[in-house]
Design an enzyme around this catalytic site. Structure first.
Site, PDB file in Angstrom:
ATOM      1  N   HIS A   1      -8.101   9.797   3.240  1.00 43.77           N
ATOM      2  CA  HIS A   1      -7.165   8.731   2.878  1.00 43.77           C
ATOM      3  C   HIS A   1      -7.277   7.643   3.945  1.00 43.77           C
ATOM      4  O   HIS A   1      -6.322   7.333   4.652  1.00 43.77           O
ATOM      5  CB  HIS A   1      -5.744   9.287   2.762  1.00 43.77           C
TER       6      HIS A   1
ATOM      7  N   GLU B   1      -0.215   9.432  -7.618  1.00 42.89           N
ATOM      8  CA  GLU B   1       0.700   8.501  -6.936  1.00 42.89           C
ATOM      9  C   GLU B   1       1.337   7.588  -7.966  1.00 42.89           C
ATOM     10  O   GLU B   1       0.649   7.054  -8.836  1.00 42.89           O
ATOM     11  CB  GLU B   1      -0.047   7.588  -5.942  1.00 42.89           C
TER      12      GLU B   1
ATOM     13  N   ASN C   1      -3.749   7.122  -9.402  1.00 46.96           N
ATOM     14  CA  ASN C   1      -2.729   6.422  -8.600  1.00 46.96           C
ATOM     15  C   ASN C   1      -2.452   5.120  -9.315  1.00 46.96           C
ATOM     16  O   ASN C   1      -3.367   4.299  -9.474  1.00 46.96           O
ATOM     17  CB  ASN C   1      -3.258   6.078  -7.204  1.00 46.96           C
TER      18      ASN C   1
ATOM     19  N   GLU D   1      -8.534   6.592  -3.586  1.00 49.80           N
ATOM     20  CA  GLU D   1      -8.757   5.192  -3.945  1.00 49.80           C
ATOM     21  C   GLU D   1      -9.980   4.573  -3.266  1.00 49.80           C
ATOM     22  O   GLU D   1      -9.844   3.664  -2.427  1.00 49.80           O
ATOM     23  CB  GLU D   1      -7.505   4.362  -3.615  1.00 49.80           C
TER      24      GLU D   1
ATOM     25  N   ARG E   1       1.184  16.694  -1.977  1.00 49.97           N
ATOM     26  CA  ARG E   1      -0.176  16.178  -1.766  1.00 49.97           C
ATOM     27  C   ARG E   1      -0.212  15.444  -0.430  1.00 49.97           C
ATOM     28  O   ARG E   1       0.570  14.513  -0.217  1.00 49.97           O
ATOM     29  CB  ARG E   1      -0.537  15.219  -2.913  1.00 49.97           C
TER      30      ARG E   1
HETATM   31  O1  IFM Z   1       0.796   3.481   0.412  1.00 51.22           O
HETATM   32  C1  IFM Z   1      -0.252   3.356  -0.498  1.00 51.22           C
HETATM   33  C2  IFM Z   1      -1.131   4.593  -0.491  1.00 51.22           C
HETATM   34  O2  IFM Z   1      -1.609   4.878   0.778  1.00 51.22           O
HETATM   35  C3  IFM Z   1      -2.313   4.394  -1.416  1.00 51.22           C
HETATM   36  N1  IFM Z   1      -1.869   4.001  -2.720  1.00 51.22           N
HETATM   37  C4  IFM Z   1      -0.927   2.919  -2.824  1.00 51.22           C
HETATM   38  C5  IFM Z   1       0.257   3.161  -1.901  1.00 51.22           C
HETATM   39  C6  IFM Z   1       1.261   1.998  -1.999  1.00 51.22           C
HETATM   40  O3  IFM Z   1       0.639   0.812  -1.621  1.00 51.22           O
END
Ligand code: IFM
Length: 449
Positions: free
Chosen positions: A118, A358, A289, A163, A74
């Site tokens: 992102h 994630e 995530n 997110e 991903r």
């Molecule tokens: O590194 C970040 C990612 O970009 C988005 N989710 C959380 C991860 C860890 O903080």
């Protein structure tokens, strides 16, 4: 640990955190370039200018993915690499990079899963208000059409946003992420525009490729009251509404929770006729995530919120308190995190298809005689995946798991001080070393056959 035959094991990353080449081959400036180049914003003054140099080393990193046996990868597309001004003229070299990346992944037998946003908005669009401007949703849709048009014949798994809560809260209310605004009242407008952009993008992807599977990656954590007091319990309910239901309700039920739309005027987003239908475009999956649990208490100071989350600051080294492990991000290790969230989605939202998009942990790794003995991360992965397995046994519709992340990378405001990777990166030489956790993950994937 055995998972269903078709369960996907992958790893995830994002453009700004790994690519580097911030101003090469016609790439435009992103809000993260601008933010990281502003003194005092990032720990040790780090920037993503070179990051993991993935732009030049992607073939070697794909070889590492192949060695680990990953089924899928991903990654996100840097919007200003493809559209330097955010709109209008395409940068052919930028687009070509993503075409080569997808081809190389396919060649290695690894499924490319594209995440469109992102957090690295083109600065040119920020100059027009960024996500505070409702037009940003339409600009995002235009960008999506371009990417889906050029990659849609080879990419079948898509995510719109990563997110949106963090993009809005950290970037527009707390100011610790780009674009660095401290305007809490603006956050709700930003959330609505992000969600509108999401809905428009879903439709654009589907019209370019009706076979595409489309989702969104949300940060969804278990939320527990810090104490048994009625006030803290109420605070936990408020946190659930703001941090989870604000995103899940519009997607699954076509409306925001009531408190989102009945805030005082300053805080309230302007929702136009038809917006909610767009946002509720049916999805094929939800990406989750998740890293830690939120312990929430009542707070009279959190204006318009009524709750605050207890969070330790980031630390040099991981530590334990009262027998509980914390990572170098200051995040509590709570192995039931995935089990609880998968069950929440099952019971509250009708058990949608879910990918863990994630999950991972930052610890202070060291290379010793060409090895990285990161047993805490291995333990983290093992126990968190055990939670996924338990949820599957109890009927969760979880389809796969993406570890965050492949290589140690730029951890936003923390710069390079935090290491989440399955692969250690010496940030001076760019040398990669597979950590013991990576070798464990490799073994787990191989044992599924
Ligand atoms: O590194 C970040 C990612 O970009 C988005 N989710 C959380 C991860 C860890 O903080």
């Amino acid at each position: 640990m055995k998972f269903p035959q078709d369960f996907i094991f992958g790893a995830a990353a994002s453009a700004y955190q790994i690519e580097g080449a911030w101003n090469m081959d016609g790439k435009g400036e992103s809000i993260w370039d601008r933010f990281a180049h502003t003194s005092g914003k990032i720990r040790h003054g780090d920037t993503g200018d070179t990051a993991c140099d993935f732009y030049h080393r992607y073939k070697d990193d794909i070889a590492l993915m192949k060695e680990l046996g990953l089924h899928a990868y991903r990654f996100s597309i840097s919007w200003p690499r493809v559209l330097p001004e955010g709109r209008g003229a395409i940068n052919p070299k930028g687009l070509d990079f993503y075409k080569r990346l997808v081809d190389e992944l396919l060649e290695a037998g690894i499924n490319p899963c594209v995440n469109l946003y992102h957090w690295d908005l083109p600065q040119a669009l920020q100059d027009q208000g960024g996500w505070l401007n409702r037009d940003c949703a339409a600009w995002f849709a235009e960008f999506t059409s371009i990417i889906a048009d050029h990659l849609g014949d080879r990419v079948f798994d898509w995510m719109t946003l990563n997110e949106p809560l963090m993009a809005a809260a950290l970037g527009y209310a707390l100011g610790i992420h780009a674009p660095g605004y401290r305007k809490p009242w603006s956050m709700f407008r930003v959330i609505h525009h992000l969600m509108l952009g999401h809905g428009l993008a879903v439709n654009r992807i589907r019209s370019e490729n009706p076979d595409a599977k489309v989702g969104i990656a949300l940060d969804l954590r278990p939320i527990h009251p810090l104490s048994n007091s009625e006030k803290d319990k109420l605070a936990a309910e408020k946190a659930d509404i703001f941090m989870r239901r604000t995103f899940l309700d519009p997607i699954f039920q076509g409306r925001y929770p009531e408190t989102f739309t009945t805030r005082n005027r300053l805080f309230r987003p302007r929702i136009k006729d038809g917006d909610m239908e767009i946002i509720a475009a049916p999805l094929d999956f939800v990406g989750v995530n998740t890293y830690t649990v939120d312990r929430v208490r009542y707070s009279p100071w959190a204006i318009g919120m009524g709750f605050e989350t207890q969070m330790d600051p980031a630390a040099e080294e991981e530590y334990t308190r009262n027998g509980v492990q914390y990572t170098t991000m200051g995040w509590e290790v709570y192995p039931q995190v995935l089990y609880e969230i998968l069950m929440y989605l099952k019971h509250e939202y009708g058990n949608p298809a879910v990918f863990v998009t994630e999950n991972g942990a930052a610890f202070s790794d060291k290379v010793v005689e060409s090895r990285v003995h990161d047993e805490k991360r291995t333990h983290y992965l093992q126990t968190h995946l055990a939670g996924v397995k338990k949820a599957l046994e109890e009927g969760s519709n979880c389809k796969g798991y993406f570890a965050w992340t492949l290589v140690d990378n730029f951890e936003w405001a923390e710069g390079y001080s935090k290491r989440f990777g399955l692969v250690y990166v010496d940030h001076k030489t760019q040398q990669r070393t597979i950590k013991d956790s990576g070798l464990w993950y490799k073994k787990l994937i191989a044992s599924q056959k």
